[in-house]
Design an enzyme around this catalytic site. Structure first.
Site, PDB file in Angstrom:
ATOM      1  N   GLU A  67     -13.306   5.142   4.184  1.00 24.26           N
ATOM      2  CA  GLU A  67     -13.335   4.449   5.473  1.00 24.26           C
ATOM      3  C   GLU A  67     -14.505   4.870   6.348  1.00 24.26           C
ATOM      4  OE1 GLU A  67      -9.383   5.613   6.364  1.00 24.26           O
ATOM      5  OE2 GLU A  67      -8.519   3.859   5.397  1.00 24.26           O
ATOM      6  N   GLN A 121       0.834  -1.204   0.000  1.00 22.49           N
ATOM      7  CA  GLN A 121       0.000   0.000   0.000  1.00 22.49           C
ATOM      8  C   GLN A 121       0.873   1.259   0.000  1.00 22.49           C
ATOM      9  OE1 GLN A 121      -3.249  -2.105   2.867  1.00 22.49           O
ATOM     10  NE2 GLN A 121      -3.556   0.088   2.673  1.00 22.49           N
ATOM     11  N   ARG A 148      -9.623  -0.587   7.264  1.00 24.66           N
ATOM     12  CA  ARG A 148     -10.552   0.352   6.632  1.00 24.66           C
ATOM     13  C   ARG A 148     -10.925   1.491   7.575  1.00 24.66           C
ATOM     14  NH1 ARG A 148     -14.383  -1.242   1.830  1.00 24.66           N
ATOM     15  NH2 ARG A 148     -14.851   0.855   1.126  1.00 24.66           N
ATOM     16  N   CYS A 149      -9.900   2.083   8.170  1.00 25.74           N
ATOM     17  CA  CYS A 149     -10.150   3.279   8.982  1.00 25.74           C
ATOM     18  C   CYS A 149      -8.836   3.991   9.145  1.00 25.74           C
ATOM     19  CB  CYS A 149     -10.714   2.910  10.350  1.00 25.74           C
ATOM     20  SG  CYS A 149      -9.558   2.049  11.412  1.00 25.74           S
TER      21      CYS A 149
END
Lengths: 286, 808
Positions: free
Chosen positions: B760, B237, B384-385
């Site tokens: 997110e 990522q 996802r945050c």
């Protein structure tokens, strides 16, 4: 997630398959739809040296009627069970059950024979076969023999099959017209084994339950034939008290393990709830 | 101009710029199976690596015998910690200032830990060979309960740092302690609590789960012994950070390290960190001079690389009798597993957990976090945050519900009463953040009206009465959550990764014929950057989006960036695009002035070109300007048309939203059915409404999974339970509820295009919303808090404890 090395065989007839499995002995496993065996091999929990794929044997496929009996070839897929008009008319519980097995992709590969003969207590069809009093035709070194489904299951992954034997077909005796049936399955998501499930087939006479067969899925080492629960219901008009007693009798024979689906206490209780709901639905249908 | 001259609207539509529901350009390849993932890449002579993993959670390694594995034909090497020690690579630094074992050195600290790395001609031989490596263990007492980690007689886990009582974030209190982190004014908070008329205190466990992208972590390293160049393809990522770390660890100059992140099949935080598989494939390639590929299987992914959450949050609120919140205290016990491998900005051991005062004007607050080691896999990634924001929002959104219950007040009304008001922005929170903008009342009121909130409460009251009369076995829950996120890390004054500031970058080149390429420091894992970034350029530079190529993931060509996670791509890299575009536009204005023979101040920008003020027919388009930039000398200007921007954001962005869930629960089975879910998001300026909607759908689905059953569980012996998709809950289309989406728009005042990030938000807001629905459903029976995950058996168990099955 990579299986060990094995040799792949694809016989063209039942006799050829029986000869192969006999000669290869305990190192060989028959392969049906592969949805239990292959994952076990990928985890290296099963390491057969030979796989005898039964998919190339036409005699093992299909559904037919012989007198009152319905005969289903072991390699008939769940998708084919769902599509069969004969089964829809004569043994509709098979369609209802097949629709809650795994997911559509798996049902195109997964077979009735694999489901009933693997001995996995999580499989849905064994309980259904017990309620239908189905008979299994088996072939092996000594030729053919027939075993009642209610006597077939001995423990988790232990069945009456001897080494070298495999299932050829399932015979379901004629069901009375207007019978009621239901398969109630509690599961976490599509594709999951049952938290608990109940199969029931019953008949009614004058608003009273005349015959009843009940069995449970995935709350013991094998599918469980719930004889006492069924006996409680026979003769009743399905009042709340007898239904509760039947559910309690089913819970009494359940002995599930605690796992990701819940505690043993929860799964036992769900077995009772599934029995009550299945019986109620079957009663309405009868 | 004539009849064929396109209108302003037609020219604007042609650009497919910001605000356009442009179809995702990357989907053309993804939906045809033509993506190019790491495992699609095949290099000549490539070898495959596979791990021998620990059977035990805690054990001493007495002996490793690799001789049988090495003797298997096709096996090229078997690496153990002893092979890595001379290179000082048996441990690697983590993003959180700790070290993590690459291959277990003398001890294993969690089940499935990497013990030896087998390299073979193909992955089948490698899989056979790992079975032949013999490891003799001496079992040690496992530590799985974080509440016992700091007991006087707790087993010592980290022998490698036994005597080191000063950690990366200050003193360690115990040999299993990692850090203590405090924010806010403890004394002031204690004073408030000493005198407040209403107080609540509960511990919420945000359980351990996993981001579980469909593509697992993988790498392919290729070292060229002749040139000394190292090329690494991987699921990264943040590819530039990987390049820097690899160069620092290997001593290979960064200019000779080439990191390429091709298509990535989902990340969700799983692919931020560096894993032993990456390191081993690199080392093996350097040792053997051959390309070495490593691909995780599903069980390895779920059980070893990067768990998320595992925060035990004791949360207290103090309020007046009429529901004005006066103060908050929060104490977190954080279970980090065997190594502190949290993927947080370096100075933030608990991420941005101090956003836990939420959307409310809480004047006084104090937060304290203790991190401890246990015999579990390491991680603590932001699934996802943004960093620990989901945990923070869960704590405050549960606490507000509990307070409302105690006050006998409607929880939506309690929120409305305590929201930060529009005129208070920019708002300085008690725990140190400056919220950039928001209109919480507008969003909440719009959402309440959309779902018919008051009517739902009336229906619920009727259903509860019917339940109590024994007429139904179903109870109805209404989940409310209002979240404020903190994303777009971040300003380099307080955010860095291993010392590198968390800016991001964009380089834009306009070609002579007017099409363009934008190269980025971020890396999409499915977010649709190729589509949305082009839309920003289109609007800023008047070039149709379909003529703009967006490139990411190749560190040789992309400008240095910190990657994609924590919803930072739009807030940081999106800003860099706008700023780079504006540099180009300034040059285009000079060129246009020359071509039109006017002063540049006499020009106005007009969608896709410049026009002379007051003379709309006297204009020149971007295409002509680009051609001129390359084909005719312009006085006092260099030829060419390109720009780079490195954007260091002045602040974070603060997206927010109001979510509502209506749920029906069968108390006899514990099965919960989501009848309705409504999500209103405010992410500032909306670049592509369709992609936003898709992101919200995906985030809500993951939130549903986490809240309703997804977990990584350990038994008392430290065995990891259910690390396969058989048990690990990933909802299919059948289980996934229908999603209703809505929005308000409050642009970020400090962002060049006002965008805040959205990917997110639905996860952050969704998890507490589902949990609040379950808790709300049973609150009328006296329940105060039920921990997640809310799978059927746990809901049933809660109902059982409340005595709801007795009447059945």
């Amino acid at each position: 997630m990579i299986p060990g090395a094995f040799t792949y065989h694809r016989p063209k007839s039942i006799d050829e398959a029986a000869a192969l499995l006999t000669s290869l002995g305990e190192e060989a496993r028959p392969l049906a739809g592969g949805h239990s065996l292959i994952p076990m091999m990928k985890l290296r929990m099963a390491t057969p040296e030979h796989l005898v794929d039964l998919a190339g044997i036409p005699e093992l496929k299909g559904v037919c009627q012989n007198g009152g009996d319905i005969i289903i070839g072991a390699m008939t897929t769940q998708a084919e069970l769902i599509a069969s008009e004969l089964l829809a008319a004569q043994v509709p519980i098979l369609r209802e059950t097949s629709l809650v097995i795994a997911d559509p992709q798996i049902r195109y590969c997964g077979t009735l024979g694999g489901n009933v003969a693997n001995g996995d207590p999580g499989n849905d069809m064994p309980a259904v076969m017990m309620t239908l009093d189905a008979r299994y035709t088996i072939v092996g070194e000594k030729g053919r023999r027939v075993i009642p489904s209610r006597e077939f299951y001995q423990g988790a992954y232990y069945t009456a099959l001897e080494p070298g034997e495999f299932l050829v077909s399932v015979t379901i005796p004629a069901l009375p017209d207007g019978h009621g049936f239901a398969y109630e399955k509690m599961k976490r998501k599509v594709g999951d084994y049952a938290t608990a499930a109940a199969a029931v087939v019953l008949t009614k006479k004058d608003g009273v339950i005349a015959t009843c067969a009940l069995a449970l899925t995935n709350v013991g080492d094998t599918a469980l034939f719930a004889e006492e629960a069924a006996q409680i219901l026979i003769g009743s008009r399905l009042d709340a008290a007898s239904l509760a007693r039947a559910a309690a009798a089913a819970e009494a024979i359940a002995a599930p393990a605690t796992d990701g689906r819940g505690t043993a206490a929860y799964r036992t209780s769900i077995a009772g709830v599934m029995v009550a709901r299945a019986v109620r639905r079957a009663f309405e249908r009868a | 101009m004539n009849d064929l001259t396109p209108t302003k609207e037609q020219r604007e539509a042609r650009l497919e710029g910001m605000g356009c529901k442009r179809k995702r350009v990357e989907d053309i390849r993804f939906t045809q199976g033509k993506g190019n993932y790491v495992d699609d890449i095949k290099l000549p002579g490539m070898l495959f690596g596979d791990f021998v993993r620990s059977t035990y959670a805690h054990a001493r390694i007495k002996r490793i015998d690799t001789s049988k594995a090495k003797a298997l034909p096709g096996v090229r090497a078997v690496l153990t910690a002893d092979d890595l020690k001379p290179l000082n690579l048996h441990y690697m630094p983590t993003l959180a200032g700790d070290v993590a074992a690459v291959l277990a050195d003398e001890k294993v600290l969690f089940q499935n830990q990497e013990v030896a790395f087998v390299v073979a001609d193909d992955r089948y031989i490698a899989a056979d060979a790992i079975e032949l490596v013999e490891v003799e263990y001496e079992e040690l007492e496992p530590l799985t309960n974080p509440f016992k980690a700091m007991d006087a007689d707790a087993p010592l886990l980290r022998e490698d740092i036994k005597g080191k009582m000063e950690g990366a974030h200050g003193p360690r209190k115990h040999y299993n302690h990692i850090f203590n982190w405090q924010v806010g004014d403890r004394e002031a908070a204690d004073d408030i609590f000493a005198s407040a008329p209403v107080k609540t205190k509960d511990t919420y466990w945000y359980h351990r789960t996993h981001p579980s992208p469909l593509e697992t972590c993988q790498s392919l390293a290729s070292y060229d012994k002749v040139t000394g160049h190292l090329t690494i393809y991987g699921t990264f990522q943040a590819p530039h950070v990987v390049r820097t770390v690899v160069s620092m660890l290997s001593g290979i100059p960064e200019s000779k390290v080439h990191v390429i992140a091709p298509d990535i099949g989902g990340g969700f935080g799983n692919k931020v960190g560096v894993y032993p598989g990456y390191v081993c494939s690199i080392v093996a390639s350097i040792v053997l001079g051959k390309p070495v590929k490593w691909v995780e299987d599903r069980m390895e992914n779920l059980s070893t690389t990067s768990f998320a959450r595992d925060y035990h949050m004791t949360t207290e609120l103090a309020s007046t009798q009429d529901g004005k919140i006066l103060g908050m205290r929060c104490y977190v016990l954080a279970d980090h597993g065997a190594f502190d491998a949290c993927a947080d900005p370096t100075k933030w051991p608990a991420g941005f957990m101090n956003i836990c005062t939420g959307s409310y004007g809480i004047p006084v607050a104090h937060l304290e976090v203790d991190g401890v080691y246990t015999n579990k896999a390491s991680g603590g990634v932001a699934y996802r945050c943004s960093f620990r924001v989901t945990e923070a929002v869960y704590a405050i959104e549960r606490a507000v519900e509990v307070l409302a219950q105690k006050l006998g007040m409607d929880s939506a009304d309690l929120r409305l009463k305590n929201f930060i008001r529009r005129e208070q922005f920019p708002y300085k929170s008690a725990l140190g953040w400056e919220y950039d903008s928001g209109d919480y009342h507008l969003a909440m009121n719009k959402a309440m009206e959309a779902v018919g909130y008051r009517q739902l409460r009336a229906e619920q009251a009727e259903k509860r009465a019917a339940f109590q009369r024994g007429e139904t076995r179903e109870v109805m829950g209404i989940g409310v959550s209002f979240f404020t996120e903190i994303v777009g890390a971040g300003p380099s004054k307080n955010c860095d990764i291993l010392g590198v500031g968390m800016f991001d970058s964009c380089e834009i080149r306009i070609h002579p014929t007017g099409s363009a390429i934008a190269r980025m420091g971020t890396k999409s894992q499915g977010q649709g950057h190729e589509t949305t970034y082009a839309q920003i350029v289109a609007t800023e530079l008047g070039i149709p989006a379909d003529q703009i190529q967006v490139e990411e993931g190749n560190t040789d060509t992309a400008p240095y960036g910190l990657g994609t996670y924590g919803s930072r791509s739009t807030p940081v890299a999106g800003a860099a695009i706008a700023m780079a575009s504006r540099k180009i536009r300034a040059k285009m204005q000079m060129i246009a002035a020359h071509l039109l023979e006017v002063h540049h101040n006499d020009l106005d920008w007009d969608i896709d070109g410049y026009q002379v003020k007051g003379l709309p027919e006297k204009r020149i388009g971007v295409k002509e300007i680009a051609w001129a930039a390359y084909h005719q000398p312009i006085p006092n200007l260099e030829p060419g048309l390109e720009a780079v921007n490195y954007y260091d954001p002045p602040n974070m962005t603060y997206p927010f939203g109001a979510y509502f869930c209506v749920m029906d629960i069968d108390v006899d089975t514990g099965a919960a059915k989501v009848r309705r879910f409504y999500a209103l998001d405010d992410c500032g300026t909306r670049i592509n409404p369709m992609i936003i909607e898709g992101q919200v759908h995906g985030g809500l689905t993951e939130a549903f999974a986490v809240a309703m059953g997804q977990e990584i569980r350990y038994d008392a012996a430290g065995n990891v339970m259910g690390a396969s998709f058989m048990d690990f809950f990933v909802p299919t289309a059948v289980e996934t509820p229908h999603w209703e989406t809505d929005f308000t728009v409050t642009p970020s005042p400090h962002h060049p295009i006002g965008a805040k990030g959205v990917g997110e938000s639905p996860h952050v807001g969704g998890v507490p919303c589902f949990s609040n629905a379950v808790n709300d459903a049973l609150s009328f029976c006296g329940s105060v808090h039920i921990d997640m995950p809310h799978d059927a058996w746990r809901i049933w168990e809660a109902a059982e404890k409340l005595g709801l099955h007795k009447a059945a």
